[in-house]
Design an enzyme around this catalytic site. Sequence first.
Site, PDB file in Angstrom:
ATOM      1  N   ASP C 233      -6.000   9.770  -3.162  1.00  0.00           N
ATOM      2  CA  ASP C 233      -7.390  10.224  -2.995  1.00  0.00           C
ATOM      3  C   ASP C 233      -8.380   9.076  -2.807  1.00  0.00           C
ATOM      4  O   ASP C 233      -9.586   9.248  -3.033  1.00  0.00           O
ATOM      5  CB  ASP C 233      -7.843  11.090  -4.185  1.00  0.00           C
ATOM      6  CG  ASP C 233      -7.156  12.451  -4.186  1.00  0.00           C
ATOM      7  OD1 ASP C 233      -6.496  12.773  -3.186  1.00  0.00           O
ATOM      8  OD2 ASP C 233      -7.278  13.172  -5.183  1.00  0.00           O
ATOM      9  N   GLN C 234      -7.902   7.903  -2.414  1.00  0.00           N
ATOM     10  CA  GLN C 234      -8.791   6.752  -2.271  1.00  0.00           C
ATOM     11  C   GLN C 234      -8.888   6.271  -0.825  1.00  0.00           C
ATOM     12  O   GLN C 234      -9.450   5.219  -0.560  1.00  0.00           O
ATOM     13  CB  GLN C 234      -8.292   5.586  -3.154  1.00  0.00           C
ATOM     14  CG  GLN C 234      -8.346   5.872  -4.628  1.00  0.00           C
ATOM     15  CD  GLN C 234      -9.767   6.035  -5.112  1.00  0.00           C
ATOM     16  OE1 GLN C 234     -10.612   5.187  -4.889  1.00  0.00           O
ATOM     17  NE2 GLN C 234     -10.045   7.154  -5.758  1.00  0.00           N
TER      18      GLN C 234
END
Lengths: 289, 289, 289, 289
Positions: C233-234
């Site tokens: 999720d980065q």
Amino acid sequence: MTSSRESTAYLTVSCKDRPGIVSAVSGFLFSKNANIIHSDQHSSDPVGGRFFLRMKFHMNGIEDGLEEFRQEFAEKVADKFDMEWNINPAWIKKKTAILVSKFDHALMDLLWRAKRDELHTEITMVISNHDDLRKAVESFDVPFHHVPVEKGNKEASENKILELMEGNADLVILARYMQILTPKLIDAYPNRIINIHHSFLPAFVGADPYRRAGERGVKLIGATAHYVTEELDQGPIIEQDVIRVSHRHDYEELKVLGRDIERQVLSRAVKWHLTERVLVDGNKTVVFT
Amino acid sequence: MTSSRESTAYLTVSCKDRPGIVSAVSGFLFSKNANIIHSDQHSSDPVGGRFFLRMKFHMNGIEDGLEEFRQEFAEKVADKFDMEWNINPAWIKKKTAILVSKFDHALMDLLWRAKRDELHTEITMVISNHDDLRKAVESFDVPFHHVPVEKGNKEASENKILELMEGNADLVILARYMQILTPKLIDAYPNRIINIHHSFLPAFVGADPYRRAGERGVKLIGATAHYVTEELDQGPIIEQDVIRVSHRHDYEELKVLGRDIERQVLSRAVKWHLTERVLVDGNKTVVFT
Amino acid sequence: MTSSRESTAYLTVSCKDRPGIVSAVSGFLFSKNANIIHSDQHSSDPVGGRFFLRMKFHMNGIEDGLEEFRQEFAEKVADKFDMEWNINPAWIKKKTAILVSKFDHALMDLLWRAKRDELHTEITMVISNHDDLRKAVESFDVPFHHVPVEKGNKEASENKILELMEGNADLVILARYMQILTPKLIDAYPNRIINIHHSFLPAFVGADPYRRAGERGVKLIGATAHYVTEELDQGPIIEQDVIRVSHRHDYEELKVLGRDIERQVLSRAVKWHLTERVLVDGNKTVVFT
Amino acid sequence: MTSSRESTAYLTVSCKDRPGIVSAVSGFLFSKNANIIHSDQHSSDPVGGRFFLRMKFHMNGIEDGLEEFRQEFAEKVADKFDMEWNINPAWIKKKTAILVSKFDHALMDLLWRAKRDELHTEITMVISNHDDLRKAVESFDVPFHHVPVEKGNKEASENKILELMEGNADLVILARYMQILTPKLIDAYPNRIINIHHSFLPAFVGADPYRRAGERGVKLIGATAHYVTEELDQGPIIEQDVIRVSHRHDYEELKVLGRDIERQVLSRAVKWHLTERVLVDGNKTVVFT
């Protein structure tokens, strides 16, 4: 919009404002051991205005005594204040009929939300003046009726529509139905027909508004959901919203964005209507969101 | 909107679209050792449409040779493509005159932003047909001129305004100036007068629109910033925005929210104009945000 | 987003910024009789920054000479500036594979939009670790593959997925696929896997974020679409948006609104990716909307 | 937010939910010939939850008997239901103290709105640890106090602040006050100190968040207004909002947009607090907008 709807009902009231209304209503509910879950109230003007109330309440066993409960409320409360009122069960899904022509964006969004029970309604039928959307509708296991509109004989098709909806439609949604309804149909469903149409700043009256909006270089395009009255597109507004556009959006893209905002606005208006959040006040609405 | 404006200029171009424009422009800039910092381009229609370009470029020493640079660009590029074009320095603050009547919300927002250098402009004067805002304006060390408008003699006051602005106004902002300008003033500042007015869905023409919007139960109120043309409120739209309202907002509250959205929309339009982001395309705009 | 895609292609470039890039690119296109329809350019920093360019251009007959065109561009332009670049045809629909688990909201929105040709893509397959959504997918005439994930043997299922997608996926969309991908799969589709997840202010890490957002009383819930990298999720953010909530929204309602904002954000990100509007800049994106 | 505030008061209640609360409250008001103008109610959970109520009511002559009215309400209603409650006059402007450091954007917006009576409050003082904003504040005829904070002796300055505010502050606003308050000051004004800070998705903890947001390529920047508790920036959230940004916004521009959204969010939170619309529920709020 709590998940549980058992033994739960909506009470909506509108009447001339005066002291004692809330006291009378809540006193009555308390006497029946009903617990108020939500309550919203509005006064259009503290002096000489109109009062609006929506309550969601829970009462054990109301399923079996609803008619009696209504009668007692009428006698003990509503008549005294000359109220317009409704007490509707939350445990029963309302019946919804959708009228549509060829555009399917608003229709599909409603069918899908109904299927996931986001709207808490039973879509009893989709009626169209074209046969194009039959397959799409039937894939949701919803009955589809093709009711063509003959030029010069709109009455015949409307009679057919009225017949199909008889007893099967608490709400009628015009999900891009490109026919003007006659007063007969409108009067049969007062404040129970919801329409969606595009909205622009400034307004563009007439054909092909997206082309004209593009030509005018507007920076926002919008949609308005409203109840249908005999004055075309002039009924009480339930919900409006806009989406940002620019010179980069061509005609096709404007129409895509227009569809997006139309279906969002319509589904919100429908959800609010079905949870009794919309009270009509002359030609405007009080929406307890 | 980089922090540094030294040796930096804006080039804006509009012309009939055809192949080779970008190549000619960028080739010219490259030949002058200019570095393009930003570039935005738009074609209203790939076939037979109009081409729009905004470039921000950096070129050492342009401060001393701007006029020569312009002349060369005209000869080598602009004339060939029959361009409407501008090359404006970013290192010089444009001069802005504000016209206002009694409402101060849009005016104050502009004065603050100018003071903080958010707009990169010098507000050279505020002109009003009333004397009410003198103190507020002068506290910003901005000259205030009271130019009353006599009934039947608007020409006299406009001549006075034109005289005051002569050489001191690259941009004129009508920050709620409640007078209709004459063609003489409008023609003196083509696409350089920005007006702000309220916008509603649907539109309410005539007096006291907030009261009528409240009566109609709209769910959005908005504002439109546009260039002033001889057709009242019909000039090219620069920016629009809306704010959500409900039955809970009374007349006073609608006006407060209207002021909020007006000043936001106007300040955005002004900022974009001052950084040469707004190109006019007939009666609409291309805004390179 | 013009309606016609014939003889039209997208050129995207990123390289170290220096003078002459636009001149070289546009000069090359001009020499090939190509007409630039749209052009967007960005420099992350005028001094020592990175340069990004997206052009949409029209060139008669490019369909038959695309490979040659690419080679010539490489030799005459790209190599000189050490560019990362792509020239992709607009007349060919890209192939998209969708991975999904049980939630269907994002999936259905994509299938609809693809069917209406809003996305200009061919959805070649939907792969799921559950069999639940088979009927829904197949009603769109899109192949559905059930690829279960066995505990402790994710590699087997990923190999199966890679095999299915081989040659059939220019883009991979995780439309609520509740499995963490291994580096092997991620590396096979660099900046070509788009994920959607909820976003909150403040952030809630861990299980059941809607419950925790409700407990914290947030006033906005949001969603973020991003490219998938090995850091969960980065990856580079493509699009974000939020929706307003209040104490009136219970847990179920928060999840409904969360689904609405997720599908809107994801469909925008996908549309932008498919029209080559998203350029990756390290761990962030330049999105030419 | 009606224009008239004479003989009008706000009643706010929170207590354990159980049947009969609304009936008891409205019955009491009716017995006093009070007319309910607005009423909002919320139950955090119909079963075992907490009940929240805000009423605005009109009662002739309440100005002269407020203390007595409160006492009677306590005895007849509040004590029975173990309520936390307030009855506050709408006809008296609350006193507000603003603490600020060097940034003036939020401060100026509040001063201006207070001057136009949008907030219905008297700003009794502005306190700053710097002397920079003295002139700006005093131009509004508001007292300015410079209370420097010495390293290692924050207590002395806070004592000075507490002394200045004693009896002169119903509400304390931290309008970008860059000092962490001690528990002593916080405890003196429970749920009566409002702070504003920036918000990002994802969150950026530590110094210079706008730089880091730019580096991360976020597409939204936001602001959160909350009550101050001893846990830094973790108190009950009153309001949040965001503004859209892109790769085109550099560091300076992000900060300008951040200021814009901060002052909008703060002024809304303050307005809602001052009209008793914000009820605290543990570490979250119920906001009756």
